[in-house]
Design a protein around this motif. Structure first.
Motif, PDB file in Angstrom:
ATOM      1  N   VAL A  84       0.856  -1.184   0.000  1.00  0.00           N
ATOM      2  CA  VAL A  84       0.000   0.000   0.000  1.00  0.00           C
ATOM      3  C   VAL A  84       0.897   1.241   0.000  1.00  0.00           C
ATOM      4  N   ALA A  85       0.598   2.179  -0.893  1.00  0.00           N
ATOM      5  CA  ALA A  85       1.379   3.407  -1.017  1.00  0.00           C
ATOM      6  C   ALA A  85       0.423   4.593  -1.068  1.00  0.00           C
ATOM      7  N   PRO A  86       0.890   5.784  -0.689  1.00  0.00           N
ATOM      8  CA  PRO A  86       0.032   6.969  -0.783  1.00  0.00           C
ATOM      9  C   PRO A  86      -0.290   7.290  -2.234  1.00  0.00           C
ATOM     10  N   LEU A  87      -1.511   7.738  -2.473  1.00  0.00           N
ATOM     11  CA  LEU A  87      -1.909   8.056  -3.842  1.00  0.00           C
ATOM     12  C   LEU A  87      -1.100   9.227  -4.384  1.00  0.00           C
ATOM     13  N   ILE A  88      -0.859  10.238  -3.550  1.00  0.00           N
ATOM     14  CA  ILE A  88      -0.102  11.419  -3.965  1.00  0.00           C
ATOM     15  C   ILE A  88       1.024  11.656  -2.970  1.00  0.00           C
ATOM     16  N   THR A  89       2.190  11.964  -3.477  1.00  0.00           N
ATOM     17  CA  THR A  89       3.344  12.298  -2.643  1.00  0.00           C
ATOM     18  C   THR A  89       3.930  13.618  -3.130  1.00  0.00           C
ATOM     19  N   ALA A  90       4.032  14.594  -2.219  1.00  0.00           N
ATOM     20  CA  ALA A  90       4.641  15.886  -2.530  1.00  0.00           C
ATOM     21  C   ALA A  90       5.927  16.017  -1.732  1.00  0.00           C
ATOM     22  N   TYR A  91       7.013  16.350  -2.399  1.00  0.00           N
ATOM     23  CA  TYR A  91       8.311  16.435  -1.744  1.00  0.00           C
ATOM     24  C   TYR A  91       8.594  17.861  -1.272  1.00  0.00           C
ATOM     25  N   LEU A  92       9.287  17.950  -0.148  1.00  0.00           N
ATOM     26  CA  LEU A  92       9.654  19.249   0.419  1.00  0.00           C
ATOM     27  C   LEU A  92      11.071  19.577  -0.032  1.00  0.00           C
ATOM     28  N   VAL A 111      -0.460  17.353   8.727  1.00  0.00           N
ATOM     29  CA  VAL A 111      -0.201  18.767   8.463  1.00  0.00           C
ATOM     30  C   VAL A 111      -1.266  19.311   7.521  1.00  0.00           C
ATOM     31  N   LYS A 112      -1.403  20.636   7.521  1.00  0.00           N
ATOM     32  CA  LYS A 112      -2.329  21.336   6.644  1.00  0.00           C
ATOM     33  C   LYS A 112      -1.542  22.091   5.577  1.00  0.00           C
ATOM     34  N   ALA A 113      -2.167  22.288   4.439  1.00  0.00           N
ATOM     35  CA  ALA A 113      -1.511  23.012   3.355  1.00  0.00           C
ATOM     36  C   ALA A 113      -1.126  24.407   3.822  1.00  0.00           C
ATOM     37  N   ALA A 232       4.041  23.114   4.142  1.00  0.00           N
ATOM     38  CA  ALA A 232       3.373  21.922   3.613  1.00  0.00           C
ATOM     39  C   ALA A 232       2.683  22.269   2.296  1.00  0.00           C
ATOM     40  N   PRO A 233       2.944  21.526   1.211  1.00  0.00           N
ATOM     41  CA  PRO A 233       2.321  21.839  -0.078  1.00  0.00           C
ATOM     42  C   PRO A 233       0.866  21.391  -0.174  1.00  0.00           C
ATOM     43  N   MET A 234       0.427  20.515   0.749  1.00  0.00           N
ATOM     44  CA  MET A 234      -0.953  20.028   0.719  1.00  0.00           C
ATOM     45  C   MET A 234      -1.281  19.409   2.070  1.00  0.00           C
ATOM     46  N   ASP A 235      -2.555  19.095   2.277  1.00  0.00           N
ATOM     47  CA  ASP A 235      -2.961  18.373   3.483  1.00  0.00           C
ATOM     48  C   ASP A 235      -2.431  16.936   3.400  1.00  0.00           C
ATOM     49  N   ASN A 259       2.533  12.892   2.349  1.00  0.00           N
ATOM     50  CA  ASN A 259       1.713  11.901   1.667  1.00  0.00           C
ATOM     51  C   ASN A 259       0.236  12.189   1.893  1.00  0.00           C
ATOM     52  N   SER A 260      -0.549  11.903   0.855  1.00  0.00           N
ATOM     53  CA  SER A 260      -2.002  12.006   1.026  1.00  0.00           C
ATOM     54  C   SER A 260      -2.418  11.044   2.129  1.00  0.00           C
ATOM     55  N   ALA A 261      -3.098  11.546   3.153  1.00  0.00           N
ATOM     56  CA  ALA A 261      -3.335  10.760   4.369  1.00  0.00           C
ATOM     57  C   ALA A 261      -4.386   9.667   4.187  1.00  0.00           C
ATOM     58  N   ASP A 262      -5.441   9.931   3.451  1.00  0.00           N
ATOM     59  CA  ASP A 262      -6.563   8.988   3.367  1.00  0.00           C
ATOM     60  C   ASP A 262      -6.818   8.500   1.944  1.00  0.00           C
ATOM     61  N   ARG A 263      -5.879   8.677   1.073  1.00  0.00           N
ATOM     62  CA  ARG A 263      -6.019   8.233  -0.317  1.00  0.00           C
ATOM     63  C   ARG A 263      -4.818   7.362  -0.656  1.00  0.00           C
ATOM     64  N   PHE A 264      -5.089   6.138  -1.138  1.00  0.00           N
ATOM     65  CA  PHE A 264      -4.027   5.155  -1.309  1.00  0.00           C
ATOM     66  C   PHE A 264      -4.052   4.559  -2.711  1.00  0.00           C
ATOM     67  N   LYS A 265      -2.960   3.883  -3.036  1.00  0.00           N
ATOM     68  CA  LYS A 265      -2.844   3.054  -4.231  1.00  0.00           C
ATOM     69  C   LYS A 265      -2.006   1.840  -3.860  1.00  0.00           C
ATOM     70  N   LEU A 266      -1.846   0.921  -4.792  1.00  0.00           N
ATOM     71  CA  LEU A 266      -0.989  -0.249  -4.602  1.00  0.00           C
ATOM     72  C   LEU A 266       0.201  -0.139  -5.550  1.00  0.00           C
ATOM     73  N   SER A 267       1.348  -0.577  -5.080  1.00  0.00           N
ATOM     74  CA  SER A 267       2.555  -0.556  -5.899  1.00  0.00           C
ATOM     75  C   SER A 267       3.251  -1.904  -5.773  1.00  0.00           C
ATOM     76  N   ALA A 268       3.799  -2.414  -6.891  1.00  0.00           N
ATOM     77  CA  ALA A 268       4.438  -3.736  -6.875  1.00  0.00           C
ATOM     78  C   ALA A 268       5.609  -3.772  -7.835  1.00  0.00           C
ATOM     79  N   GLN A 269       6.600  -4.602  -7.500  1.00  0.00           N
ATOM     80  CA  GLN A 269       7.721  -4.910  -8.392  1.00  0.00           C
ATOM     81  C   GLN A 269       7.424  -6.251  -9.058  1.00  0.00           C
ATOM     82  N   ILE A 270       7.338  -6.278 -10.387  1.00  0.00           N
ATOM     83  CA  ILE A 270       6.945  -7.467 -11.138  1.00  0.00           C
ATOM     84  C   ILE A 270       8.141  -7.981 -11.933  1.00  0.00           C
ATOM     85  N   ASP A 271       8.264  -9.310 -12.001  1.00  0.00           N
ATOM     86  CA  ASP A 271       9.361  -9.942 -12.736  1.00  0.00           C
ATOM     87  C   ASP A 271       9.374  -9.445 -14.180  1.00  0.00           C
TER      88      ASP A 271
END
Length: 418
Positions: A84-92, A111-113, A232-235, A259-271
């Motif tokens: 499980v990974a955050p849907l959106i990631t904003a870097y500082l 944090v808040k935007a 913080a660039p976003m909530d 990271n988006s706190a309540d919005r997620f995605k899945l990420s995987a390393q595939i052969d």
């Protein structure tokens, strides 16, 4: 008178009428038949050994795993372990370099935007901004002075035109005098408009240089402070914070991420075997807490690293409740529909042979011989047989690392585990 030739004497009879011994054959001629027999037996034995497998390896049954070839439905999917990974990631990142002066928020906090997170200190930058502010103020004063002079000239010319219009109507002045005053009035009117427009453009450029705000509405007096305050660039949730008081950070350094706190995605390393078969939109199945869910491939990263490539998945509908970043999830990426095929159980043998050959158990069950085959698609459970195997045959599906140069494996039942 005819002479009669004497009869030839017997080879075993001497001149005195006694027998003579025969000459003995050479040793090599006496043993030649036996040599021929032994060589023939060796050639036949070598031929029989080659026919039965050439290089032979004796292996305990406890080290071998078998699988039976069968015919059945083949489900074309890739089994992968996702997270499980955050849907959106904003870097500082730092717009300006400096030393860390304050850390206002701890790692893992919500944090808040716009909320300040880290404050840097850069005296050289602050002096530079102060010098730019002074120049800006001097330019603004010069602009106001020039604009006042222009406004004064326009006011004076406007009064002169009103007066001279009366004189012109009474033929008290020449028309050329009035026309000259009118042209001068029009010139100063245009000069005022150009001066105001130039001033607006200059303000936007200087504000952008000091604060990065192209609207020209930024607070230039606080430009240095704003450039050194990381917000913080976003909530979301602050993670991977890399800033401690006293540390020196270069321009463009990454101090953490939100990271988006309540919005997620899945990420995987595939052969990399599946690269080209995994495409955007393919359905993916998984289970969490004994409940089935679905997702789909949202992005495929074609770069291969360490024999795998990265893939992202979006949930179909609402994300499963209670999941968190880093949680492991077993995924089934559907590559195609089910179809009937000849199947062999999947195992470590595939990595050792690339699906080009296998060891097939002989009918008597005492050994296995090497056989070239053609294998096709595979999933976590089975490999599709294209050619070389028939249903009912038994195959060694454990690793072949010790058997790479062998042609036949003899099963050692004496060392088998009870």
């Amino acid at each position: 008178m005819k002479r009669v030739a004497p009869a030839p004497s017997s080879p075993s009879t001497g001149s005195n009428g006694q027998d003579r011994p025969l000459a003995r054959k050479p040793v090599w001629r006496r043993h030649l038949p036996w040599v021929v027999v032994l060589l023939s037996a060796g050639i036949v034995g070598a031929w029989l050994l080659s026919a039965r497998g050439g290089n032979v390896y004796r292996a305990p049954l406890s080290q071998i795993t078998f699988g039976t070839v069968k015919e059945g439905p083949f489900e074309d999917y890739a089994a992968v372990r996702g997270t499980v990974a955050p849907l959106i990631t904003a870097y500082l990142t730092t717009d300006q370099g400096g030393a860390v002066k304050q850390v206002l928020v701890e790692d893992g906090a919500r944090v808040k935007a716009g909320e300040p997170l880290v404050v840097l200190s850069n005296p050289a930058l602050q002096l530079q901004v102060a010098a730019q502010q002074l120049t800006f103020e001097q330019t603004r004063f010069k602009y106001q002075q020039d604009l006042l002079n222009i406004e004064h000239q326009i006011s004076t010319l406007r009064a002169n035109l009103a007066r001279d219009k009366i004189l012109l109507d009474g033929n008290a002045i020449a028309p050329s005098t009035y026309l000259q005053e009118q042209e001068e009035y029009d010139y100063y009117t245009k000069l005022r408009a150009a001066t105001i427009a130039s001033r607006a453009t200059e303000q936007r450029v200087r504000a952008t240089q000091l604060t990065g705000d192209a609207t020209g509405k930024a607070d230039i007096a606080n430009a240095g402070v704003e450039a050194l305050t990381i917000r913080a660039p976003m909530d979301g949730q602050l993670t991977a914070r890399d800033a401690e008081v006293g540390q020196s950070k270069a321009q463009g350094a990454v101090l953490g991420q939100v990271n988006s706190a309540d919005r997620f995605k899945l990420s995987a390393q595939i052969d990399e075997y599946y690269l080209g078969r995994v495409i955007v939109g393919q359905e993916t199945r998984f289970s969490i807490d004994d409940r089935d869910y679905r997702a789909h491939v949202s992005k495929v990263y074609p770069q291969v690293s360490g024999g795998t490539f990265k893939t992202d998945f979006y949930f179909d509908g609402v994300a499963p409740p209670g999941i968190h970043v880093g949680q492991a999830v077993d995924l089934k990426v559907e590559l195609g529909g089910a179809s009937r095929a000849v199947l062999v159980p999947n195992g470590p043998f595939y990595q050792d042979t690339g699906g080009n050959w296998v060891f097939v158990v002989t009918p008597d069950g005492r050994s296995a011989v090497r056989r070239n085959v053609r294998l096709g698609r595979r999933n976590a459970d089975y490999v599709e047989v294209v050619d070389g195997l028939k249903p009912g045959e038994r195959v060694i599906i454990s690793g072949y690392e010790a058997y790479q140069k062998m042609d036949r494996i003899v099963f050692d039942t004496d060392n088998a585990s009870p």
